[in-house]
Design a protein around this motif. Structure first.
Motif, short mmCIF file in Angstrom:
data_model
loop_
_atom_site.label_atom_id
_atom_site.label_comp_id
_atom_site.label_asym_id
_atom_site.label_seq_id
_atom_site.Cartn_x
_atom_site.Cartn_y
_atom_site.Cartn_z
N ILE A 146 0.83 -1.20 0.00
CA ILE A 146 0.00 0.00 0.00
C ILE A 146 0.87 1.25 0.00
CG2 ILE A 146 -1.67 1.33 1.36
CD1 ILE A 146 -2.82 -1.36 2.31
N LEU A 147 1.92 1.25 0.83
CA LEU A 147 2.84 2.38 0.87
C LEU A 147 3.53 2.59 -0.47
CD1 LEU A 147 4.57 1.87 4.35
CD2 LEU A 147 2.86 3.59 3.74
N ILE A 148 3.93 1.48 -1.09
CA ILE A 148 4.62 1.57 -2.37
C ILE A 148 3.71 2.14 -3.45
CG2 ILE A 148 5.68 0.19 -4.22
CD1 ILE A 148 6.73 -1.66 -1.93
N GLU A 149 2.43 1.74 -3.43
CA GLU A 149 1.48 2.29 -4.41
C GLU A 149 1.34 3.80 -4.22
OE1 GLU A 149 0.26 0.77 -6.92
OE2 GLU A 149 1.10 -1.16 -6.35
N GLN A 150 1.35 4.27 -2.98
CA GLN A 150 1.26 5.70 -2.73
C GLN A 150 2.48 6.42 -3.30
OE1 GLN A 150 0.82 5.99 1.51
NE2 GLN A 150 -1.31 5.34 1.50
N VAL A 151 3.66 5.84 -3.09
CA VAL A 151 4.89 6.45 -3.59
C VAL A 151 4.89 6.49 -5.12
CG1 VAL A 151 7.39 6.13 -3.78
CG2 VAL A 151 6.27 5.95 -1.56
N LYS A 152 4.42 5.43 -5.76
CA LYS A 152 4.36 5.41 -7.22
C LYS A 152 3.56 6.61 -7.73
CE LYS A 152 3.07 1.48 -9.02
NZ LYS A 152 2.41 0.16 -9.13
N GLY A 153 2.43 6.86 -7.09
CA GLY A 153 1.60 7.98 -7.51
C GLY A 153 2.27 9.32 -7.27
N VAL A 154 2.93 9.47 -6.13
CA VAL A 154 3.62 10.71 -5.81
C VAL A 154 4.72 11.00 -6.83
CG1 VAL A 154 5.19 11.80 -4.15
CG2 VAL A 154 3.12 10.66 -3.35
N LEU A 170 12.18 2.34 1.90
CA LEU A 170 12.31 3.59 1.16
C LEU A 170 10.95 4.27 1.02
CD1 LEU A 170 14.09 5.55 -0.37
CD2 LEU A 170 13.83 4.12 -2.41
N ALA A 171 9.90 3.48 0.77
CA ALA A 171 8.56 4.05 0.65
C ALA A 171 8.13 4.72 1.95
CB ALA A 171 7.57 2.95 0.27
N THR A 172 8.43 4.09 3.08
CA THR A 172 8.07 4.65 4.39
C THR A 172 8.77 5.98 4.60
OG1 THR A 172 7.73 2.45 5.34
CG2 THR A 172 8.12 4.26 6.87
N GLN A 173 10.05 6.05 4.22
CA GLN A 173 10.81 7.30 4.37
C GLN A 173 10.23 8.42 3.50
OE1 GLN A 173 15.01 6.59 3.75
NE2 GLN A 173 14.95 4.70 4.94
N ILE A 174 9.83 8.06 2.28
CA ILE A 174 9.27 9.06 1.37
C ILE A 174 7.94 9.58 1.90
CG2 ILE A 174 8.31 9.42 -0.94
CD1 ILE A 174 10.47 7.51 -1.99
N ILE A 175 7.07 8.67 2.31
CA ILE A 175 5.74 9.07 2.80
C ILE A 175 5.85 9.91 4.08
CG2 ILE A 175 3.57 8.21 3.75
CD1 ILE A 175 3.82 7.93 0.72
N SER A 176 6.82 9.56 4.93
CA SER A 176 6.98 10.30 6.20
C SER A 176 7.69 11.63 6.01
CB SER A 176 7.77 9.45 7.20
OG SER A 176 9.12 9.26 6.77
N GLY A 177 8.28 11.85 4.83
CA GLY A 177 8.96 13.10 4.55
C GLY A 177 10.40 13.15 5.00
N THR A 178 10.95 12.00 5.40
CA THR A 178 12.34 11.98 5.88
C THR A 178 13.34 11.70 4.76
OG1 THR A 178 12.17 9.62 6.45
CG2 THR A 178 11.62 11.23 8.17
N PHE A 179 12.84 11.48 3.55
CA PHE A 179 13.72 11.22 2.41
C PHE A 179 13.39 12.21 1.30
CE2 PHE A 179 14.70 9.31 -1.68
CZ PHE A 179 16.01 8.88 -1.49
N ASP A 180 14.41 12.83 0.73
CA ASP A 180 14.24 13.78 -0.36
C ASP A 180 14.22 13.03 -1.68
OD1 ASP A 180 14.18 15.85 -2.13
OD2 ASP A 180 16.06 16.78 -1.48
N THR A 181 13.07 13.01 -2.35
CA THR A 181 12.95 12.26 -3.60
C THR A 181 13.79 12.84 -4.72
OG1 THR A 181 10.96 13.52 -4.19
CG2 THR A 181 10.64 11.43 -3.02
N ALA A 182 14.33 14.02 -4.52
CA ALA A 182 15.22 14.59 -5.55
C ALA A 182 16.47 13.74 -5.72
CB ALA A 182 15.60 16.02 -5.17
N ALA A 183 16.77 12.88 -4.73
CA ALA A 183 17.94 12.01 -4.82
C ALA A 183 17.73 10.86 -5.80
CB ALA A 183 18.28 11.45 -3.44
#
Length: 255
Positions: free
Chosen positions: A190-198, A228-241
């Motif tokens: 579920i988290l991964i699906e959210q990240v895919k959309g983001v 990685l998905a958890t970090q992205i959703i929580s805002g602790t990872f910068d997707t620009a990387a």
């Protein structure tokens, strides 16, 4: 794939799977790879893997592309289709011509949606270990050619490998361990699906291309997709990387 080339690729894939079955492997990444390997080995258009949760309800865990994932979701929402029947009976359903009146009668909504998606035939084989069924592997074809007995046997072998991966080589008698693993995998998906959309929205690209870029970044750094998905959703990872998809792929916006 033909002859020795196919046999060589098959051996490579089973070695790849065996190498993945370490103590702390990423089950979602492995099942995603298996779904794409099914397309490669069986010369089908798409593949998807469904798992039953602790309550016996089927959930989508992997799909070779976004169109197939949405079709599988549709089948689950309407509780019909060969995949649902295969899981409930533990029996494979193969070489189903979606244009035949029998298919429309058995699964009217699913058959219509599958044809709209571009598929002419479908197959479903159970994910099972001994007498226990934990899900189903679904194959789709854009043309109605039949799968031969050897291909069906190979599909079942790949489904069996997926089952072993899901259960992490534990015995089915350890039901509390099994349910914990399945629930964790389904929650992570579920988290991964959210990240895919983001990522797809951020890069203005297709969901499939966004997922491939996300997955490539995680695998290169030996990070679990779920972590990685958890970090992205929580805002602790910068997707620009994460390097975005190449422009020529990003332009192919297939959803």
């Amino acid at each position: 794939m033909i002859g020795m080339a196919r046999e060589r690729r098959l051996a490579e894939i089973f070695v790849e799977v065996a190498d993945s079955l370490v103590e702390d492997f990423d089950v979602i990444d492995l099942l995603q790879r298996l779904s794409t390997r099914c397309v490669e080995l069986l010369d089908v258009s798409a593949a998807g893997i469904l798992l039953a949760d602790a309550h016996g309800e089927l959930q989508i865990i992997a799909a070779s592309d976004e169109h197939t994932r949405l079709l599988e979701l549709f089948a689950l929402q309407h509780d019909q289709g060969p995949c649902v029947e295969c899981y409930r009976t533990g029996t494979a359903r193969t070489n189903i011509d979606l244009a035949r009146p029998e298919s429309a009668a058995d699964w009217p909504r699913f058959a219509a949606r599958a044809r709209e998606t571009g598929y002419a035939a479908t197959h479903a084989v159970p994910l099972r270990l001994r007498s226990r069924v934990v899900g189903a592997l679904n194959l789709f074809q854009a043309t109605p050619q039949r799968l031969g007995d050897d291909d069906i046997a190979l599909a079942q072998a790949l489904a069996d490998v997926a089952t072993i991966a899901i259960l992490q080589q534990r015995t089915l008698e350890q039901s509390h361990v099994e349910n914990t693993q399945l629930e964790t995998a389904l929650t992570s998906r579920i988290l991964i699906e959210q990240v895919k959309g983001v990522l797809a929205e951020r890069w203005n690209t297709s969901v499939d291309d966004a997922f491939e870029a996300f997955r490539t970044y995680a695998r290169a750094r030996r990070v679990r997709l779920s972590e990685l998905a958890t970090q992205i959703i929580s805002g602790t990872f910068d997707t620009a990387a994460i390097p975005p998809p190449a422009p020529d792929r990003a332009g192919d916006h297939r959803g």
